[in-house]
Design a protein around this motif. Structure first.
Motif, PDB file in Angstrom:
ATOM      1  N   GLY A 283       0.572  -7.017   5.525  1.00  0.00           N
ATOM      2  CA  GLY A 283       1.730  -6.437   4.855  1.00  0.00           C
ATOM      3  C   GLY A 283       2.044  -5.030   5.328  1.00  0.00           C
ATOM      4  O   GLY A 283       3.199  -4.687   5.583  1.00  0.00           O
ATOM      5  N   ARG A 284       1.006  -4.207   5.463  1.00  0.00           N
ATOM      6  CA  ARG A 284       1.260  -2.813   5.843  1.00  0.00           C
ATOM      7  C   ARG A 284       1.777  -2.715   7.275  1.00  0.00           C
ATOM      8  O   ARG A 284       2.711  -1.956   7.555  1.00  0.00           O
ATOM      9  N   GLU A 285       1.206  -3.511   8.168  1.00  0.00           N
ATOM     10  CA  GLU A 285       1.702  -3.497   9.555  1.00  0.00           C
ATOM     11  C   GLU A 285       3.172  -3.935   9.595  1.00  0.00           C
ATOM     12  O   GLU A 285       4.005  -3.328  10.269  1.00  0.00           O
ATOM     13  N   ILE A 315      -6.490  -4.334  -2.628  1.00  0.00           N
ATOM     14  CA  ILE A 315      -7.351  -4.233  -1.442  1.00  0.00           C
ATOM     15  C   ILE A 315      -8.050  -2.869  -1.374  1.00  0.00           C
ATOM     16  O   ILE A 315      -7.683  -1.944  -2.089  1.00  0.00           O
ATOM     17  N   CYS A 316      -9.008  -2.779  -0.458  1.00  0.00           N
ATOM     18  CA  CYS A 316      -9.694  -1.517  -0.149  1.00  0.00           C
ATOM     19  C   CYS A 316     -10.506  -0.969  -1.309  1.00  0.00           C
ATOM     20  O   CYS A 316     -10.689   0.238  -1.428  1.00  0.00           O
ATOM     21  N   THR A 317     -10.986  -1.825  -2.196  1.00  0.00           N
ATOM     22  CA  THR A 317     -11.752  -1.299  -3.330  1.00  0.00           C
ATOM     23  C   THR A 317     -13.256  -1.272  -3.031  1.00  0.00           C
ATOM     24  O   THR A 317     -14.020  -0.695  -3.784  1.00  0.00           O
ATOM     25  N   GLY A 318     -13.676  -1.861  -1.900  1.00  0.00           N
ATOM     26  CA  GLY A 318     -15.110  -1.854  -1.593  1.00  0.00           C
ATOM     27  C   GLY A 318     -15.471  -0.967  -0.416  1.00  0.00           C
ATOM     28  O   GLY A 318     -16.639  -0.734  -0.148  1.00  0.00           O
ATOM     29  N   GLU A 319     -14.466  -0.456   0.276  1.00  0.00           N
ATOM     30  CA  GLU A 319     -14.729   0.260   1.528  1.00  0.00           C
ATOM     31  C   GLU A 319     -14.898   1.760   1.316  1.00  0.00           C
ATOM     32  O   GLU A 319     -14.246   2.349   0.469  1.00  0.00           O
ATOM     33  N   GLU A 320     -15.741   2.359   2.130  1.00  0.00           N
ATOM     34  CA  GLU A 320     -15.842   3.819   2.168  1.00  0.00           C
ATOM     35  C   GLU A 320     -14.566   4.378   2.787  1.00  0.00           C
ATOM     36  O   GLU A 320     -13.886   3.687   3.559  1.00  0.00           O
ATOM     37  N   GLU A 323     -14.265   3.996   6.445  1.00  0.00           N
ATOM     38  CA  GLU A 323     -13.987   2.619   6.868  1.00  0.00           C
ATOM     39  C   GLU A 323     -12.504   2.308   6.752  1.00  0.00           C
ATOM     40  O   GLU A 323     -11.901   1.695   7.639  1.00  0.00           O
ATOM     41  N   CYS A 324     -11.896   2.744   5.651  1.00  0.00           N
ATOM     42  CA  CYS A 324     -10.463   2.516   5.457  1.00  0.00           C
ATOM     43  C   CYS A 324      -9.668   3.217   6.554  1.00  0.00           C
ATOM     44  O   CYS A 324      -8.702   2.665   7.089  1.00  0.00           O
ATOM     45  N   MET A 325     -10.071   4.437   6.857  1.00  0.00           N
ATOM     46  CA  MET A 325      -9.357   5.200   7.884  1.00  0.00           C
ATOM     47  C   MET A 325      -9.445   4.467   9.229  1.00  0.00           C
ATOM     48  O   MET A 325      -8.442   4.297   9.911  1.00  0.00           O
ATOM     49  N   ASN A 326     -10.653   4.000   9.572  1.00  0.00           N
ATOM     50  CA  ASN A 326     -10.809   3.299  10.853  1.00  0.00           C
ATOM     51  C   ASN A 326     -10.040   1.998  10.877  1.00  0.00           C
ATOM     52  O   ASN A 326      -9.374   1.660  11.868  1.00  0.00           O
ATOM     53  N   CYS A 327     -10.132   1.279   9.779  1.00  0.00           N
ATOM     54  CA  CYS A 327      -9.430   0.003   9.677  1.00  0.00           C
ATOM     55  C   CYS A 327      -7.936   0.234   9.905  1.00  0.00           C
ATOM     56  O   CYS A 327      -7.301  -0.461  10.692  1.00  0.00           O
ATOM     57  N   LEU A 328      -7.403   1.251   9.244  1.00  0.00           N
ATOM     58  CA  LEU A 328      -5.963   1.498   9.385  1.00  0.00           C
ATOM     59  C   LEU A 328      -5.600   1.956  10.790  1.00  0.00           C
ATOM     60  O   LEU A 328      -4.581   1.536  11.345  1.00  0.00           O
ATOM     61  N   LYS A 329      -6.467   2.810  11.363  1.00  0.00           N
ATOM     62  CA  LYS A 329      -6.207   3.274  12.736  1.00  0.00           C
ATOM     63  C   LYS A 329      -6.064   2.077  13.661  1.00  0.00           C
ATOM     64  O   LYS A 329      -5.135   2.011  14.478  1.00  0.00           O
ATOM     65  N   ASN A 330      -7.002   1.123  13.527  1.00  0.00           N
ATOM     66  CA  ASN A 330      -6.952  -0.064  14.376  1.00  0.00           C
ATOM     67  C   ASN A 330      -5.704  -0.889  14.117  1.00  0.00           C
ATOM     68  O   ASN A 330      -5.021  -1.333  15.046  1.00  0.00           O
ATOM     69  N   ARG A 331      -5.409  -1.092  12.846  1.00  0.00           N
ATOM     70  CA  ARG A 331      -4.246  -1.912  12.505  1.00  0.00           C
ATOM     71  C   ARG A 331      -2.964  -1.306  13.083  1.00  0.00           C
ATOM     72  O   ARG A 331      -2.107  -2.001  13.622  1.00  0.00           O
ATOM     73  N   ILE A 332      -2.865   0.028  12.949  1.00  0.00           N
ATOM     74  CA  ILE A 332      -1.640   0.702  13.376  1.00  0.00           C
ATOM     75  C   ILE A 332      -1.547   0.722  14.906  1.00  0.00           C
ATOM     76  O   ILE A 332      -0.475   0.523  15.480  1.00  0.00           O
TER      77      ILE A 332
HETATM   78 FE1  FES Z   1      -8.995   0.004   3.564  1.00  0.00          FE
HETATM   79 FE2  FES Z   1      -8.440  -1.635   5.739  1.00  0.00          FE
HETATM   80  S1  FES Z   1     -10.225  -1.555   4.461  1.00  0.00           S
HETATM   81  S2  FES Z   1      -7.390   0.089   4.990  1.00  0.00           S
END
Ligand code: FES
Ligand code: 5AD
Length: 360
Positions: A283-285, A315-320, A323-332
Motif C-alpha cells: 500500500g505505501r509503495e 502493521i509494524c507493531t513488532g519491529e524495532e 528495522e522499520c527504517m531499513n524495511c522502508l528504505k528498501n521498499r522505497i
Molecule cells: Fe515497519 Fe516495514 S516493518 S516499515
C-alpha cells in the motif's frame, strides 16, 4: 456532466475543481483513469521534490484519550484497551534514538491525555529542540485552545497534525459523540495556521456513512485551508468500537484520492500512511507511485506499539525502529525513490517565510 478529459485538464492546469467536478471524477473512476492520474500526480511530486521521500519518526507517547470517537480503538469507552504513557525521559530518549537513525522530524502523537499538561508538553518540546536543534518537532495531540497551541509553538514545535476527519457537520456527528463538532475541529486548524505552524489536515477514506459528496466537501475544505500537510488513509474497523462490523475503506479509492490531492496541492507533504500499508502489503509503495512523498515509520518502543491500537491488524507493531527504517528504505528504493533525512519542510511555506523575512 461527463467531460472527464476537460475536468482532468482543469485539475492539472489550475488545481481547482468544483464540487460537481470532483463528484464526476469519483463516479467515473476506472483503473485506466486512476493509472493516468497517478502518473500525472507522481510527476507533479517529482517536479517539486524530485524522487525524494521524506521520513518522519512517529512516537506514540500515550494512548489515554478523553474522547470517544466511534471509529478509534483508543477511545475512552474501550475498556479492553491496555493504557500506557511514556515518561518524559522515555520520549526524549526515543527522539534521540530516532535522531541517531537519521530522522530529522519527530512526530509526537497521542490521545487527548490531560496528564500531559501544557507545561509537560512545552518541557518535552524544549528538551528535544535543545538537544537536536536541527530536528523538526511535529505534534499530533488533538484539539486544544489557541493559547495552548501558541505555547507549543513558542516552545519550538514546528508542525501540527490534526485531521479534520470530515468537513460535513452531519457526517461528523455520525462519527463522533455530541461533545465534538466539525466546527471546533476546523477552528483549531485555522488557529494552528494563524499561529504559524506548518499544519496538517485530512480524513479517512471509506469511513462509515461517507458519500461522494462528503469526499468532495473534504477536498474543497482542504483547498480553502491550504494546509502544508495532508494525511489520508483508509478507515479500518477496530473490534472494540461502534464500527467493529463496518467495511474498511478501499485501497484503490485511497490511491485515486492521493493523486487528486497531489494535483490540487502540488507542493503539499502527503504521507503514504500506515493504514494504507495495513490494507495492502504494498500500500505505501503504491501510495508513493500515486503522488505521496512522505512515510512515517514507527519510533515508539516495541513494548508499547501493540497498545497504540487505532484499528485492527496495524502493521509494524513488532519491529524495532531501525528495522522499520531499513524495511522502508528498501521498499522505497525498489520503486526508484530515495528516503532522505533532511527536515523536509513544505517548499511553499519556506518560500513564503523567506519572503516575509526579506520584508517583501
Ligand atoms: Fe515497519 Fe516495514 S516493518 S516499515
Ligand atoms: N481506521 C483508520 N484510521 C483511523 N484513525 C483513527 N481510527 C482509525 C481507524 N479505525 C485515524 C484518524 C486520526 C488518526 C490519528 O488516525 O483519522 O485522526
Amino acid at each position: 456532466m461527463t467531460d472527464i478529459p476537460g475536468v482532468i485538464q482543469k485539475l492539472s492546469d489550475t488545481g481547482d475543481l468544483t464540487r460537481e467536478e470532483i463528484i464526476c471524477l469519483l463516479e467515473n473512476r476506472t483503473p485506466e483513469l486512476q493509472a493516468f492520474l497517478a502518473e500525472k500526480a507522481s510527476a507533479t511530486a517529482r517536479k517539486h521534490y524530485g524522487n525524494k521521500v521524506f521520513v518522519r519518526g512517529l512516537i506514540e507517547f500515550t494512548n489515554y484519550c478523553r474522547n470517544d470517537c466511534y471509529y478509534c480503538g483508543i477511545r475512552c469507552g474501550n475498556k479492553n484497551a491496555v493504557r500506557y504513557r511514556l515518561s518524559e525521559e522515555e520520549i526524549v530518549e526515543c527522539a534521540s534514538h530516532g535522531y541517531d537513525l537519521g530522522f530529522r522530524t519527530i512526530v509526537l502523537q497521542g490521545g487527548e491525555d490531560a496528564y500531559f499538561t501544557d507545561e509537560k508538553m512545552t518541557g518535552i518540546i524544549r528538551s528535544i529542540k535543545s538537544i537536536h536543534p536541527d530536528c523538526a518537532v511535529t505534534l499530533s495531540i488533538g484539539e486544544k485552545s489557541y493559547e495552548s497551541y501558541k505555547a507549543f509553538f513558542d516552545a519550538g514545535a514546528d508542525r501540527y497534525l490534526l485531521r479534520h476527519e470530515t468537513a460535513d457537520p452531519e457526517h461528523y456527528a455520525k462519527l463522533h459523540p455530541s461533545n465534538l463538532s466539525a466546527e471546533n475541529r476546523q477552528q483549531c486548524l485555522y488557529n494552528l495556521k494563524k499561529i504559524g505552524f506548518q499544519t496538517g489536515a485530512g480524513f479517512m477514506v471509506g469511513s462509515p456513512y461517507q458519500t461522494a459528496g462528503n469526499i468532495a466537501d473534504d477536498l474543497l475544505f482542504l483547498k480553502k485551508l491550504e494546509p502544508e500537510m495532508i494525511g489520508i488513509g483508509p478507515f479500518i474497523p477496530h473490534k472494540d468500537t461502534v464500527f467493529a462490523g463496518e467495511k474498511a475503506g478501499g485501497l484503490e479509492l485511497t490511491l485515486y484520492l492521493l493523486s487528486i490531492i497531489r494535483l490540487m496541492h502540488p507542493a503539499v507533504l502527503l504521507p503514504a500512511t500506515t493504514a494504507l500499508g495495513t490494507i495492502d502489503p504494498r500500500g505505501r509503495e503504491q501510495g508513493i507511485l500515486a503522488g505521496a512523498n512522505v512515510v512515517m515509520p514507527n519510533l515508539s518502543p516495541v513494548g508499547v506499539r501493540k497498545k497504540y491500537d487505532l484499528y485492527d491488524n496495524k502493521i509494524c507493531t513488532g519491529e524495532e525502529a531501525a528495522e522499520c527504517m531499513n524495511c522502508l528504505k528498501n521498499r522505497i528504493s525498489r520503486i526508484g525513490y530515495e528516503i532522505v533525512t533532511d527536515r523536509g519542510d513544505n517548499i511553499k511555506y519556506l518560500n513564503n517565510r523567506n519572503k516575509m523575512k526579506e520584508g517583501k
